[in-house]
Design an enzyme around this catalytic site. Structure first.
Site, PDB file in Angstrom:
ATOM      1  N   ASP A 249      40.579  50.337  34.428  1.00 33.35           N
ATOM      2  CA  ASP A 249      41.172  51.500  33.789  1.00 33.35           C
ATOM      3  C   ASP A 249      42.604  51.287  33.314  1.00 33.35           C
ATOM      4  O   ASP A 249      43.350  50.489  33.839  1.00 33.35           O
ATOM      5  CB  ASP A 249      41.134  52.710  34.734  1.00 33.35           C
TER       6      ASP A 249
ATOM      7  N   GLN B   4      47.238  47.195  38.732  1.00 35.08           N
ATOM      8  CA  GLN B   4      47.884  45.955  39.171  1.00 35.08           C
ATOM      9  C   GLN B   4      49.170  45.670  38.397  1.00 35.08           C
ATOM     10  O   GLN B   4      50.071  45.025  38.914  1.00 35.08           O
ATOM     11  CB  GLN B   4      46.897  44.795  39.063  1.00 35.08           C
TER      12      GLN B   4
ATOM     13  N   ASP C 202      48.917  65.594  35.575  1.00 36.70           N
ATOM     14  CA  ASP C 202      49.568  64.495  36.290  1.00 36.70           C
ATOM     15  C   ASP C 202      49.355  63.171  35.571  1.00 36.70           C
ATOM     16  O   ASP C 202      49.957  62.158  35.946  1.00 36.70           O
ATOM     17  CB  ASP C 202      48.995  64.369  37.713  1.00 36.70           C
TER      18      ASP C 202
ATOM     19  N   ASP D 168      36.424  44.323  46.549  1.00 41.09           N
ATOM     20  CA  ASP D 168      36.487  44.618  45.115  1.00 41.09           C
ATOM     21  C   ASP D 168      37.885  44.357  44.548  1.00 41.09           C
ATOM     22  O   ASP D 168      38.030  43.992  43.381  1.00 41.09           O
ATOM     23  CB  ASP D 168      36.075  46.073  44.849  1.00 41.09           C
ATOM     24  N   GLY D 169      38.911  44.530  45.381  1.00 36.66           N
ATOM     25  CA  GLY D 169      40.277  44.263  44.924  1.00 36.66           C
ATOM     26  C   GLY D 169      40.473  42.792  44.579  1.00 36.66           C
ATOM     27  O   GLY D 169      41.047  42.445  43.535  1.00 36.66           O
TER      28      GLY D 169
END
Lengths: 287, 287, 287, 287
Positions: B148, B246, B177, B73-74
């Site tokens: 995202d 990324q 966070d 998936d990356g």
């Protein structure tokens, strides 16, 4: 006033004059009762209170019988950390917002302190953890915590990968944003936000709470406080180990942090009849 | 072979020779059927496949009819990001581990590709978000995401404080966070680890998922994809905005990130009968 | 007073005289402005208000232009359910505790109603679901819901086992205490307690939220509101299907419940400038 | 074979012949080594094994030195419950699916048992709870649990309202689907599905885990095992108290259930080198 606490140190909110009036009221009250008062050095400076003898925070333990802390839980945490090892009892006075560690209200400050000086208090020992960060087997940093040791990814990176062992036994590899190792005291702090359970302070336990773990079955666990926890960073840039959210240390791939119960505790004095469940109910707005 | 896809680009796992054999098999198969094959430039280099014409990733969209991505998936995420705007369809082939975006298995690669070339596929458009980071009202960075936009505290800092507005309306201030703004595609990635819901890809929705929020009532919400989201950093050092994990951009106090549905989509080709619930069941080990 | 709402029905808290004073004030105000007032039959009885014409709840839709509901979200839910199909608009007035559905405060009741009568309001349609319970292929019960359809184990039993299909496609088998199928409106009710996400009312979506699922990866999902959901009870004694927590039906092994978007909606009138995020912030005590 | 365990009772899966072959193999092995074997009465009946002397489950403790249980965690739970008070050690043998309580694998059954008979085992005491249900101050039911005491709403009802006190101190009122009071052993059972933490079996702690609580801040807590827990039903029809999910008792408004650590424990024998973290990692599919 007859009291076992002859010399009392006052510690105010860090670099913040907000507690000045309370500090003055309290100092006058105490000297009015012929007790010795030390103002913590930074407190005196930032609150502009030049009229009392001062002590550096690290001298307070040796030279006072009681430390009274005015501020919120953050102030109390800082003070307690500085006084670890001296076994001096602490009293926390909040400024309106009731805190987990500061349970004497500002309004009832003088009555509350009068009672405590008269020996009417509940004494509570809180467990601490001791953490060592190792690189190539050498200790590069170490310290006590009252709340938590947190291994946490940095802002540049994605997931980190950790290996966790307990008492020399492999537990698991974990991909996550990090891992919180919390004392019972720490379970109402950051750990709670990460989905951890609340551990009662009387429990001899340590909570391990993963932060945003990749595996959904990777749930918080609570283990015996006699356990020795070893966390190794397998993969992750820009990772750090945080002690009570106040100190942090770079944590490189291959580094380890060892966490275990400390040989010291801190001592809190509460009003008589103090009950932790009352604090939970108030702070968490339970029905 | 009669097919609408005359020119096909092959993209392998980034800087990783693991997909070399698959790439060669596939390239030979395609050229054997008199189709034009381009090897993505970095793929050719890192997989040591010098025998095919190469194309830089940003030229693929204009010069090919179909992009086949081999990896996880990356890899698919990287390729899809590079091809946004070209409307070129993508097919993902996994290497054993079934992925959310790479649903053609390595074993059935040639049969699967044969079907797709023959027009037997389900075409799916996936929604993208577009994010702009503003400092003093000026855009300092911007980009598309498939998964995202994440505002995230750094390794040095504790909690950050954000203000969230939607369509110009104040929603709340949040101490946490960070905050994840996810497409439906992104809800099975980082968002899921942070406790977010899974949104079906057909849903015109955006998920807002707080990361370890201080307030326990601060729960994930899903909103209409027509909404314009504005996040302002009120307090926090060392904070960054991440696009699809990324790219990341410094995010200073007072900075804003604006997120809204992009005017572009990406196009995935799936085997006929593909069903997203099958993927969820397999990937999440549902009963 | 010039208004499109000539005849107005008043509905008070069910079997509870608490809303009596508000009802009287409002009725006098409306008749004072020469509007027709009907008191809902049970309201008149339980609040001991004999002075107005009454209407059974199921006659209100046909005979009034507007229904004003006084009470909490529970009262509003009951009223809205009774009025489904009549397309009569509803206004909700709370009694001090702000509700998700009752957003006009008691204090500003008369001003608020004056504005609404003058046409100053935001009109909002809320999606409904329609559920059918099937046994041996025959419908044994059916109904609309504004909040949720809940399949839930009984007090005698342990886990139940369900099979879920969506649009005829097998999704998964699930062992749990049950499953919630919620409208966006329902996502701030029971679904939230079970860990479900909040869906904005403008979202064309349905939330599926497992109740205490055995598999930790069994997370809430939100799907397109055009989906048809089919839940079959594979194993479980003493199980029931609940409609809005107000009606429930026995659910035997082999029984099915089919849930899909209803062909009807309900209509809420809000004060101008009403915003759902304000309600979330207030009700959930967001910062 | 020299062993301290001269007389051994075998207990198979309840009303289920699936463990027949294992039972026979094991019985022959033990009699072959001149040990006395009793087959538990129901096991002999349902597995159709007439060739061994039988004992009713409640006679096993007094008449045997060791109980070997074949089946899953459910079988082990039933057996352990029946043997409480007799201090007889238990060994659990699973049938392929590794269990939390049945950690000897079917494949290594004979080697495993040989080691245990030879005294090569880790002995572990597991804490129990004792629960009493009171109505009008009279005990209407009572019993031990190895996993949990659960107060749970019925299938007809919505939320129930409970009041929780610990050691005579009011903790809070809670609206929820119920409340789980779990031993450390029980924290990997139902409690985990309800969002509870995992407590290591060596921890002297009790977990209180709300089931779908209305208040989002109502989080699981772990308390000292010396605590006395008192739960009163304030409001709720069709509510029951469940002991280990095997017995349940009606729980009316005003009824109370008192839960505290039992004066008895159960004794598990594990293969040498057994480690609870290994079990967690395998059962929960941790990385």
């Amino acid at each position: 006033m007859k009291t076992a606490f002859k010399t009392i140190a006052l510690i105010g909110k860090y670099k913040n004059p907000e507690t000045r009036d309370q500090l003055l009221t309290l100092a006058q009250f105490l000297t009015g009762h012929h007790l010795n008062v030390f103002m913590e050095e930074d407190t005196a400076l930032h609150s502009n209170i030049p009229d009392y003898r001062t002590l550096a925070i690290d001298k307070i333990g040796k030279n006072s019988d009681l430390a009274i802390v005015l501020g919120g839980d953050g102030t109390m945490l800082t003070a307690a950390r500085a006084l670890i090892g001296d076994e001096i009892p602490l009293v926390g006075i909040n400024r309106g917002h009731f805190g987990f560690l500061t349970d004497l209200s500002a309004e009832q400050m003088l009555d509350g302190i009068t009672n405590i000086l008269a020996g009417k208090f509940d004494l509570e020992k809180r467990m601490l953890l001791f953490a060592k960060v190792l690189r190539d087997g050498q200790v590069v940093s170490q310290g006590y915590v009252l709340n938590d040791v947190v291994v946490s990814r940095g802002s540049m990176a994605s997931l980190i990968e950790l290996e966790v062992s307990i008492d020399g036994h492999f537990v698991h590899k974990q991909r996550s944003d990090g891992l919180i190792v919390a004392t019972p005291t720490g379970t109402t702090a950051y750990s709670l936000s990460a989905g951890g359970p609340i551990l009662h302070p009387s429990l001899d336990a340590i909570a391990l709470v993963p932060i945003c773990p990749h595996a959904l079955s990777n749930r918080p666990i609570a283990i015996n406080s006699a356990s020795k926890i070893e966390i190794t960073l397998l993969r992750g840039e820009d990772t750090r180990v945080h002690l009570d959210g106040q100190l942090n240390v770079a944590f490189h791939e291959g580094d380890q942090v060892l966490v275990q119960r400390a040989d010291k505790t801190i001592t809190l004095l509460h009003p008589l009849g103090h009950n932790h469940y009352d604090m939970l109910r108030k702070k968490l707005h339970w029905g």
